[in-house]
Design a protein around this motif. Structure first.
Motif, PDB file in Angstrom:
ATOM      1  N   ASP A 180       0.791  -1.133   0.070  1.00 46.86           N
ATOM      2  CA  ASP A 180      -0.097   0.143  -0.090  1.00 46.86           C
ATOM      3  C   ASP A 180       0.802   1.415   0.032  1.00 46.86           C
ATOM      4  OD1 ASP A 180      -2.343  -1.508   0.017  1.00 46.86           O
ATOM      5  OD2 ASP A 180      -2.479  -1.468   2.146  1.00 46.86           O
ATOM      6  N   LEU A 181       1.953   1.181   0.848  1.00 44.90           N
ATOM      7  CA  LEU A 181       2.864   2.371   0.883  1.00 44.90           C
ATOM      8  C   LEU A 181       3.595   2.564  -0.485  1.00 44.90           C
ATOM      9  CD1 LEU A 181       4.320   4.689   2.446  1.00 44.90           C
ATOM     10  CD2 LEU A 181       5.943   3.117   2.910  1.00 44.90           C
ATOM     11  N   LYS A 182       3.959   1.378  -1.138  1.00 46.19           N
ATOM     12  CA  LYS A 182       4.431   1.349  -2.241  1.00 46.19           C
ATOM     13  C   LYS A 182       3.551   2.158  -3.463  1.00 46.19           C
ATOM     14  CE  LYS A 182       6.937  -1.255  -5.872  1.00 46.19           C
ATOM     15  NZ  LYS A 182       6.652  -1.885  -7.207  1.00 46.19           N
ATOM     16  N   LEU A 183       2.506   1.707  -3.343  1.00 48.24           N
ATOM     17  CA  LEU A 183       1.172   2.314  -4.478  1.00 48.24           C
ATOM     18  C   LEU A 183       1.147   3.796  -3.989  1.00 48.24           C
ATOM     19  CD1 LEU A 183      -0.598   1.759  -6.752  1.00 48.24           C
ATOM     20  CD2 LEU A 183      -2.246   1.285  -4.856  1.00 48.24           C
ATOM     21  N   ALA A 184       0.874   4.142  -2.946  1.00 55.41           N
ATOM     22  CA  ALA A 184       1.078   5.512  -2.561  1.00 55.41           C
ATOM     23  C   ALA A 184       1.925   6.268  -3.027  1.00 55.41           C
ATOM     24  CB  ALA A 184       0.829   5.655  -1.120  1.00 55.41           C
ATOM     25  N   ILE A 185       3.196   5.750  -2.908  1.00 53.46           N
ATOM     26  CA  ILE A 185       4.393   6.446  -3.278  1.00 53.46           C
ATOM     27  C   ILE A 185       4.397   6.689  -4.849  1.00 53.46           C
ATOM     28  CG2 ILE A 185       6.772   6.481  -3.769  1.00 53.46           C
ATOM     29  CD1 ILE A 185       7.129   5.314  -0.766  1.00 53.46           C
ATOM     30  N   GLU A 186       3.977   5.648  -5.474  1.00 57.84           N
ATOM     31  CA  GLU A 186       3.984   5.674  -6.976  1.00 57.84           C
ATOM     32  C   GLU A 186       2.862   6.813  -7.495  1.00 57.84           C
ATOM     33  OE1 GLU A 186       3.350   1.712  -8.266  1.00 57.84           O
ATOM     34  OE2 GLU A 186       5.120   1.245  -7.835  1.00 57.84           O
ATOM     35  N   ARG A 187       1.779   7.010  -6.714  1.00 55.99           N
ATOM     36  CA  ARG A 187       0.514   8.132  -7.199  1.00 55.99           C
ATOM     37  C   ARG A 187       0.957   9.196  -6.687  1.00 55.99           C
ATOM     38  NH1 ARG A 187      -4.736   4.436  -5.130  1.00 55.99           N
ATOM     39  NH2 ARG A 187      -4.657   2.863  -7.065  1.00 55.99           N
ATOM     40  N   GLN A 188       1.506   9.466  -5.330  1.00 52.75           N
ATOM     41  CA  GLN A 188       1.681  10.795  -5.014  1.00 52.75           C
ATOM     42  C   GLN A 188       3.161  11.447  -5.260  1.00 52.75           C
ATOM     43  OE1 GLN A 188       0.262  11.326  -1.008  1.00 52.75           O
ATOM     44  NE2 GLN A 188      -1.208   9.525  -1.382  1.00 52.75           N
ATOM     45  N   LEU A 189       4.036  10.833  -5.667  1.00 55.03           N
ATOM     46  CA  LEU A 189       5.423  11.297  -5.996  1.00 55.03           C
ATOM     47  C   LEU A 189       5.485  11.319  -7.317  1.00 55.03           C
ATOM     48  CD1 LEU A 189       6.175  10.691  -3.059  1.00 55.03           C
ATOM     49  CD2 LEU A 189       8.189  10.085  -3.642  1.00 55.03           C
ATOM     50  N   PRO A 190       6.107  12.622  -8.059  1.00 57.13           N
ATOM     51  CA  PRO A 190       6.334  12.886  -9.345  1.00 57.13           C
ATOM     52  C   PRO A 190       7.570  11.626  -9.618  1.00 57.13           C
ATOM     53  CG  PRO A 190       6.789  15.014  -8.198  1.00 57.13           C
ATOM     54  CD  PRO A 190       6.268  13.688  -7.233  1.00 57.13           C
ATOM     55  N   ALA A 191       7.204  11.450 -11.034  1.00 57.83           N
ATOM     56  CA  ALA A 191       8.252  10.135 -11.494  1.00 57.83           C
ATOM     57  C   ALA A 191      10.006  10.543 -11.114  1.00 57.83           C
ATOM     58  CB  ALA A 191       8.071  10.096 -13.061  1.00 57.83           C
ATOM     59  N   GLN A 192      10.232  11.775 -11.097  1.00 61.18           N
ATOM     60  CA  GLN A 192      11.468  11.949 -10.826  1.00 61.18           C
ATOM     61  C   GLN A 192      12.009  11.580  -9.662  1.00 61.18           C
ATOM     62  OE1 GLN A 192       9.536  14.203 -12.197  1.00 61.18           O
ATOM     63  NE2 GLN A 192       9.695  16.285 -11.233  1.00 61.18           N
ATOM     64  N   LEU A 193      11.196  11.761  -8.706  1.00 55.22           N
ATOM     65  CA  LEU A 193      11.286  11.576  -7.141  1.00 55.22           C
ATOM     66  C   LEU A 193      10.890  10.379  -6.659  1.00 55.22           C
ATOM     67  CD1 LEU A 193       9.902  15.127  -5.968  1.00 55.22           C
ATOM     68  CD2 LEU A 193      12.401  14.464  -6.823  1.00 55.22           C
ATOM     69  N   ARG A 194      10.477   9.358  -7.432  1.00 60.25           N
ATOM     70  CA  ARG A 194       9.969   7.861  -6.895  1.00 60.25           C
ATOM     71  C   ARG A 194      11.347   7.262  -6.615  1.00 60.25           C
ATOM     72  NH1 ARG A 194       5.913   7.558 -11.683  1.00 60.25           N
ATOM     73  NH2 ARG A 194       4.348   8.688 -10.807  1.00 60.25           N
ATOM     74  N   PRO A 195      11.424   6.526  -5.648  1.00 64.71           N
ATOM     75  CA  PRO A 195      12.603   5.540  -5.557  1.00 64.71           C
ATOM     76  C   PRO A 195      12.774   4.214  -6.257  1.00 64.71           C
ATOM     77  CG  PRO A 195      10.929   5.220  -3.707  1.00 64.71           C
ATOM     78  CD  PRO A 195      10.389   6.267  -4.760  1.00 64.71           C
ATOM     79  N   HIS A 196      14.188   3.931  -6.521  1.00 63.76           N
ATOM     80  CA  HIS A 196      14.471   2.886  -7.280  1.00 63.76           C
ATOM     81  C   HIS A 196      14.408   1.758  -6.304  1.00 63.76           C
ATOM     82  CE1 HIS A 196      16.512   0.657 -10.497  1.00 63.76           C
ATOM     83  NE2 HIS A 196      17.577   0.475  -9.387  1.00 63.76           N
ATOM     84  N   VAL A 197      14.415   1.882  -5.092  1.00 69.52           N
ATOM     85  CA  VAL A 197      14.446   0.903  -4.105  1.00 69.52           C
ATOM     86  C   VAL A 197      13.418   1.419  -2.730  1.00 69.52           C
ATOM     87  CG1 VAL A 197      15.724  -0.260  -2.274  1.00 69.52           C
ATOM     88  CG2 VAL A 197      16.770  -0.129  -4.668  1.00 69.52           C
ATOM     89  N   LEU A 198      12.668   0.322  -2.565  1.00 70.67           N
ATOM     90  CA  LEU A 198      11.955   0.632  -1.276  1.00 70.67           C
ATOM     91  C   LEU A 198      11.844  -0.464  -0.128  1.00 70.67           C
ATOM     92  CD1 LEU A 198       9.669   2.236   0.275  1.00 70.67           C
ATOM     93  CD2 LEU A 198       7.785   0.891  -0.850  1.00 70.67           C
ATOM     94  N   ALA A 199      12.487  -0.009   0.706  1.00 76.60           N
ATOM     95  CA  ALA A 199      13.226  -1.175   1.691  1.00 76.60           C
ATOM     96  C   ALA A 199      12.411  -0.953   3.111  1.00 76.60           C
ATOM     97  CB  ALA A 199      14.533  -1.192   1.768  1.00 76.60           C
ATOM     98  N   TRP A 200      12.330  -1.904   4.244  1.00 80.02           N
ATOM     99  CA  TRP A 200      11.780  -1.557   5.377  1.00 80.02           C
ATOM    100  C   TRP A 200      12.746  -2.132   6.506  1.00 80.02           C
ATOM    101  CZ3 TRP A 200      10.208  -5.470   8.191  1.00 80.02           C
ATOM    102  CH2 TRP A 200       9.551  -6.797   7.675  1.00 80.02           C
ATOM    103  N   THR A 201      12.742  -1.783   7.439  1.00 80.38           N
ATOM    104  CA  THR A 201      13.459  -2.519   8.815  1.00 80.38           C
ATOM    105  C   THR A 201      12.442  -2.615   9.800  1.00 80.38           C
ATOM    106  OG1 THR A 201      15.438  -2.612  10.211  1.00 80.38           O
ATOM    107  CG2 THR A 201      14.475  -0.398   9.504  1.00 80.38           C
ATOM    108  N   SER A 202      12.620  -3.709  10.574  1.00 80.51           N
ATOM    109  CA  SER A 202      11.705  -3.798  11.753  1.00 80.51           C
ATOM    110  C   SER A 202      12.670  -3.720  13.001  1.00 80.51           C
ATOM    111  CB  SER A 202      11.007  -5.108  11.707  1.00 80.51           C
ATOM    112  OG  SER A 202      11.736  -6.276  11.759  1.00 80.51           O
ATOM    113  N   GLU A 203      13.853  -3.460  12.809  1.00 83.63           N
ATOM    114  CA  GLU A 203      14.820  -3.314  13.982  1.00 83.63           C
ATOM    115  C   GLU A 203      14.173  -2.547  15.121  1.00 83.63           C
ATOM    116  OE1 GLU A 203      17.957  -4.585  14.798  1.00 83.63           O
ATOM    117  OE2 GLU A 203      17.417  -5.943  13.027  1.00 83.63           O
ATOM    118  N   PRO A 204      14.284  -2.831  16.008  1.00 80.95           N
ATOM    119  CA  PRO A 204      13.483  -2.140  17.403  1.00 80.95           C
ATOM    120  C   PRO A 204      14.521  -0.811  17.630  1.00 80.95           C
ATOM    121  CG  PRO A 204      15.088  -3.800  18.419  1.00 80.95           C
ATOM    122  CD  PRO A 204      14.927  -4.102  16.970  1.00 80.95           C
ATOM    123  N   VAL A 205      13.720   0.318  17.821  1.00 87.14           N
ATOM    124  CA  VAL A 205      14.133   1.685  17.919  1.00 87.14           C
ATOM    125  C   VAL A 205      13.584   2.040  19.406  1.00 87.14           C
ATOM    126  CG1 VAL A 205      14.349   2.139  15.725  1.00 87.14           C
ATOM    127  CG2 VAL A 205      12.115   2.538  16.696  1.00 87.14           C
TER     128      VAL A 205
END
Length: 170
Positions: free
Chosen positions: A145-170
């Protein structure tokens, strides 16, 4: 909750097993707690160079110099917690276009509070854009869902080539 609420911003976490993170000044000297410098990383799983590298300063002193500025706070039980405060270089050159990482961060803030844009070297584009998000394992199902939101809301030149997540405790 302490690490998420008692500071100006949430930390990015602690060192991963097998890695070391140092906060270095411009001369490559390690800084102390709460002193702002460049976040530098080394370990068995951290790249040590680029193919046909002409930017060796990125790997000075055996560290990968991230270009991110930050500091650490020592926790007696869990080690150093690291915080990102900004970037030493706030732009990347992607396919000959300048991308302001701060601009991407502002757009991402509306989509997810822990998302941050980072640049990395790329053989074809010169530099590329990645977005890293800190979420729990249980929230990882929301990444499409986040990937889709990024694709819809960010202009093409600002879209990431990589989308990664971490669950490391903070």
């Amino acid at each position: 909750n302490y690490w998420m609420t008692e500071f100006e911003r949430p930390p990015i976490g602690t060192e991963l097993r097998g890695n070391s993170i140092a906060i270095l000044d411009p001369a490559g000297r390690e800084l102390g707690e709460r002193q702002i410098g460049e976040i530098c990383i080394r370990g068995w799983n951290v790249m040590t160079g680029y193919r046909h590298d002409v930017r060796r300063e990125v790997f000075a002193g055996g560290y990968l110099h991230s270009g991110d500025l930050g500091y650490f706070v020592q926790d007696a039980r869990r080690g150093k917690f690291f915080f990102v405060t900004g970037r030493s270089k706030d732009v990347i050159k992607r396919n000959a276009m300048t991308v302001a990482l701060g601009e991407v961060d502002q757009l991402l803030a509306n989509l997810h509070p822990t998302a941050i844009a980072v640049g990395f070297g790329h053989d074809i584009a010169g530099e590329e854009l990645a977005v890293i998000v800190q979420i729990s394992e249980s929230e990882s199902a929301a990444m499409p869902d986040l990937k889709l939101a990024i694709e819809r809301q960010l202009p093409a030149q600002l879209r990431p080539h990589v989308l990664a997540w971490t669950s490391e405790p903070v």
